[in-house]
Design an enzyme around this catalytic site. Structure first.
Site, PDB file in Angstrom:
ATOM      1  N   GLU A 142      41.214 -43.954 -37.594  1.00  0.00           N
ATOM      2  CA  GLU A 142      40.830 -42.559 -37.768  1.00  0.00           C
ATOM      3  C   GLU A 142      39.404 -42.477 -38.300  1.00  0.00           C
ATOM      4  O   GLU A 142      39.188 -42.577 -39.527  1.00  0.00           O
ATOM      5  CB  GLU A 142      41.768 -41.864 -38.763  1.00  0.00           C
ATOM      6  CG  GLU A 142      43.208 -41.826 -38.317  1.00  0.00           C
ATOM      7  CD  GLU A 142      43.964 -40.706 -39.027  1.00  0.00           C
ATOM      8  OE1 GLU A 142      44.472 -39.817 -38.332  1.00  0.00           O
ATOM      9  OE2 GLU A 142      44.019 -40.719 -40.260  1.00  0.00           O
ATOM     10  N   SER A 147      41.161 -35.127 -34.922  1.00  0.00           N
ATOM     11  CA  SER A 147      41.006 -33.966 -34.050  1.00  0.00           C
ATOM     12  C   SER A 147      41.657 -34.133 -32.673  1.00  0.00           C
ATOM     13  O   SER A 147      41.126 -33.648 -31.668  1.00  0.00           O
ATOM     14  CB  SER A 147      39.524 -33.589 -33.895  1.00  0.00           C
ATOM     15  OG  SER A 147      38.987 -33.238 -35.157  1.00  0.00           O
ATOM     16  N   GLY A 206      39.837 -33.513 -38.916  1.00  0.00           N
ATOM     17  CA  GLY A 206      39.802 -32.105 -39.300  1.00  0.00           C
ATOM     18  C   GLY A 206      38.491 -31.409 -38.997  1.00  0.00           C
ATOM     19  O   GLY A 206      38.234 -30.320 -39.499  1.00  0.00           O
ATOM     20  N   LYS A 244      50.090 -33.524 -43.800  1.00  0.00           N
ATOM     21  CA  LYS A 244      49.294 -33.399 -45.039  1.00  0.00           C
ATOM     22  C   LYS A 244      50.043 -32.511 -46.035  1.00  0.00           C
ATOM     23  O   LYS A 244      51.270 -32.577 -46.099  1.00  0.00           O
ATOM     24  CB  LYS A 244      47.887 -32.889 -44.708  1.00  0.00           C
ATOM     25  CG  LYS A 244      47.250 -33.734 -43.597  1.00  0.00           C
ATOM     26  CD  LYS A 244      45.787 -33.570 -43.438  1.00  0.00           C
ATOM     27  CE  LYS A 244      45.317 -34.515 -42.332  1.00  0.00           C
ATOM     28  NZ  LYS A 244      43.882 -34.511 -42.157  1.00  0.00           N
ATOM     29  N   GLU A 257      42.071 -39.658 -46.724  1.00  0.00           N
ATOM     30  CA  GLU A 257      42.111 -38.706 -47.837  1.00  0.00           C
ATOM     31  C   GLU A 257      42.614 -39.382 -49.112  1.00  0.00           C
ATOM     32  O   GLU A 257      42.174 -39.054 -50.213  1.00  0.00           O
ATOM     33  CB  GLU A 257      42.964 -37.481 -47.447  1.00  0.00           C
ATOM     34  CG  GLU A 257      42.202 -36.595 -46.473  1.00  0.00           C
ATOM     35  CD  GLU A 257      43.060 -35.833 -45.491  1.00  0.00           C
ATOM     36  OE1 GLU A 257      44.247 -35.617 -45.740  1.00  0.00           O
ATOM     37  OE2 GLU A 257      42.501 -35.449 -44.429  1.00  0.00           O
ATOM     38  N   HIS A 261      45.540 -43.587 -45.923  1.00  0.00           N
ATOM     39  CA  HIS A 261      44.866 -42.513 -45.197  1.00  0.00           C
ATOM     40  C   HIS A 261      43.510 -42.238 -45.864  1.00  0.00           C
ATOM     41  O   HIS A 261      43.361 -42.379 -47.071  1.00  0.00           O
ATOM     42  CB  HIS A 261      45.736 -41.245 -45.219  1.00  0.00           C
ATOM     43  CG  HIS A 261      45.183 -40.168 -44.350  1.00  0.00           C
ATOM     44  ND1 HIS A 261      44.191 -39.312 -44.771  1.00  0.00           N
ATOM     45  CD2 HIS A 261      45.460 -39.813 -43.071  1.00  0.00           C
ATOM     46  CE1 HIS A 261      43.890 -38.469 -43.791  1.00  0.00           C
ATOM     47  NE2 HIS A 261      44.646 -38.762 -42.740  1.00  0.00           N
ATOM     48  N   ASN A 284      50.947 -35.939 -38.980  1.00  0.00           N
ATOM     49  CA  ASN A 284      50.592 -35.994 -40.401  1.00  0.00           C
ATOM     50  C   ASN A 284      50.429 -34.553 -40.870  1.00  0.00           C
ATOM     51  O   ASN A 284      49.400 -33.937 -40.629  1.00  0.00           O
ATOM     52  CB  ASN A 284      49.294 -36.789 -40.585  1.00  0.00           C
ATOM     53  CG  ASN A 284      48.829 -36.785 -42.037  1.00  0.00           C
ATOM     54  OD1 ASN A 284      49.567 -36.347 -42.929  1.00  0.00           O
ATOM     55  ND2 ASN A 284      47.617 -37.256 -42.272  1.00  0.00           N
TER      56      ASN A 284
HETATM   57  P1  PGA Z   1      43.314 -34.025 -37.695  1.00  0.00           P
HETATM   58  O1  PGA Z   1      43.843 -35.029 -38.837  1.00  0.00           O
HETATM   59  O2  PGA Z   1      44.157 -34.250 -36.467  1.00  0.00           O
HETATM   60  O3  PGA Z   1      43.517 -32.656 -38.288  1.00  0.00           O
HETATM   61  O4  PGA Z   1      41.877 -34.348 -37.461  1.00  0.00           O
HETATM   62  C1  PGA Z   1      44.206 -36.349 -38.518  1.00  0.00           C
HETATM   63  C2  PGA Z   1      44.613 -37.108 -39.756  1.00  0.00           C
HETATM   64  O5  PGA Z   1      43.970 -36.944 -40.815  1.00  0.00           O
HETATM   65  O6  PGA Z   1      45.590 -37.879 -39.735  1.00  0.00           O
END
Ligand code: PGA
Length: 248
Positions: free
Chosen positions: A164, A210, A170, A11, A96, A94, A9
């Site tokens: 997630e 993460s 993140g 982003k 976000e 997601h 991903n």
């Molecule tokens: P991350 O993001 O690996 O940076 O924690 C995962 C995601 O939001 O899909």
């Protein structure tokens, strides 16, 4: 035996040139689709054209999709156009999108159903916040996101789930293998309850939050973790390739 899945991903990262450079580097590490594992890239819609030129043999798709083919929906991504561009997957829901863009389960359910009808396999994301976990509400929250998110998809259409936990995205704070497995096993039992045992058995449930090359092996050793949805560590070809290699 379910196939493993490594999904990136990106982003809102990478220009077309950076995307081409990424694939040049990644293919040096992973030239072909590994035997035991599919590799999918969820990239910003604006660079799908560049990715489409260089991603093969790997799958790709957008990070968000609309639930109409075309029309007066300023700023949205058409699933029909995504399919024409060679996309075979899309992320839906997601955290976000849920938090920053206020997407709710009703909208997400429509997107999941419409994507699957447009032959884009939806990857439905679910996960609890830290506040919800601390209040002992993890199962309630992820069950609701799962069952509502899948309430309109037609029987027989493929889909995937990504668990997630929001507190792990993140933050560098990864769920322990035990915490992740507990949630994945619960999600699989919920899938069996609402979609039947056969669907539950064959549906991949990915962990995200993460994921890094060093924590991936202990997570994927868990029986209900079928792979990863990777944000930060998917931006560097070597790191993402190292994660793919843990799924071989
Ligand atoms: P991350 O993001 O690996 O940076 O924690 C995962 C995601 O939001 O899909």
């Amino acid at each position: 035996m379910r196939r493993k899945i490594a999904a990136a991903n990106w982003k809102m990262h990478k220009t077309p040139t950076e995307a081409r450079d990424f694939f040049a580097g990644f293919k040096k590490e992973i030239p072909n689709i590994p035997q035991t594992c599919d590799v999918i890239f969820f990239v910003p819609a604006l660079i799908l054209g560049a990715v489409a030129e260089v991603a093969a043999p790997f799958a790709f798709g957008p990070q968000n999709i609309y639930h109409e083919k075309e029309g007066a929906f300023t700023g949205e991504n058409s699933p029909v156009v995504a399919e024409v561009m060679g996309c075979t997957y899309t992320l839906v829901g997601h955290s976000e999108r849920r938090q920053l863009f206020k997407e709710d389960d009703a909208l997400i359910s429509r997107k999941v159903a419409f994507a699957s009808e447009s032959r884009l396999t939806p990857m439905l994301c679910v996960g609890e916040t830290l506040k919800e976990r601390d209040a002992g509400r993890t199962n309630e929250v992820i069950s609701q996101q799962l069952t509502r998110g899948l309430s309109e998809i037609q029987a027989g259409r493929p889909f995937m789930i990504a668990y997630e936990p929001v507190w792990a995205i993140g933050t560098g704070k990864v769920a322990t293998p035990e915490q992740a497995e507990e949630a994945h096993a619960f999600l699989r039992s919920e899938l069996a309850r609402v979609k039947g045992g056969e669907v539950a058995e064959k549906t991949p449930i990915l962990y995200g939050g993460s994921v890094k090359p060093d924590n991936a092996p202990s997570l994927v050793a868990q029986p209900n973790i079928d792979g990863f949805l990777v944000g930060g560590a998917s931006l560097k070809p070597q790191d993402f390739a190292a994660i793919v290699n843990t799924l071989r």
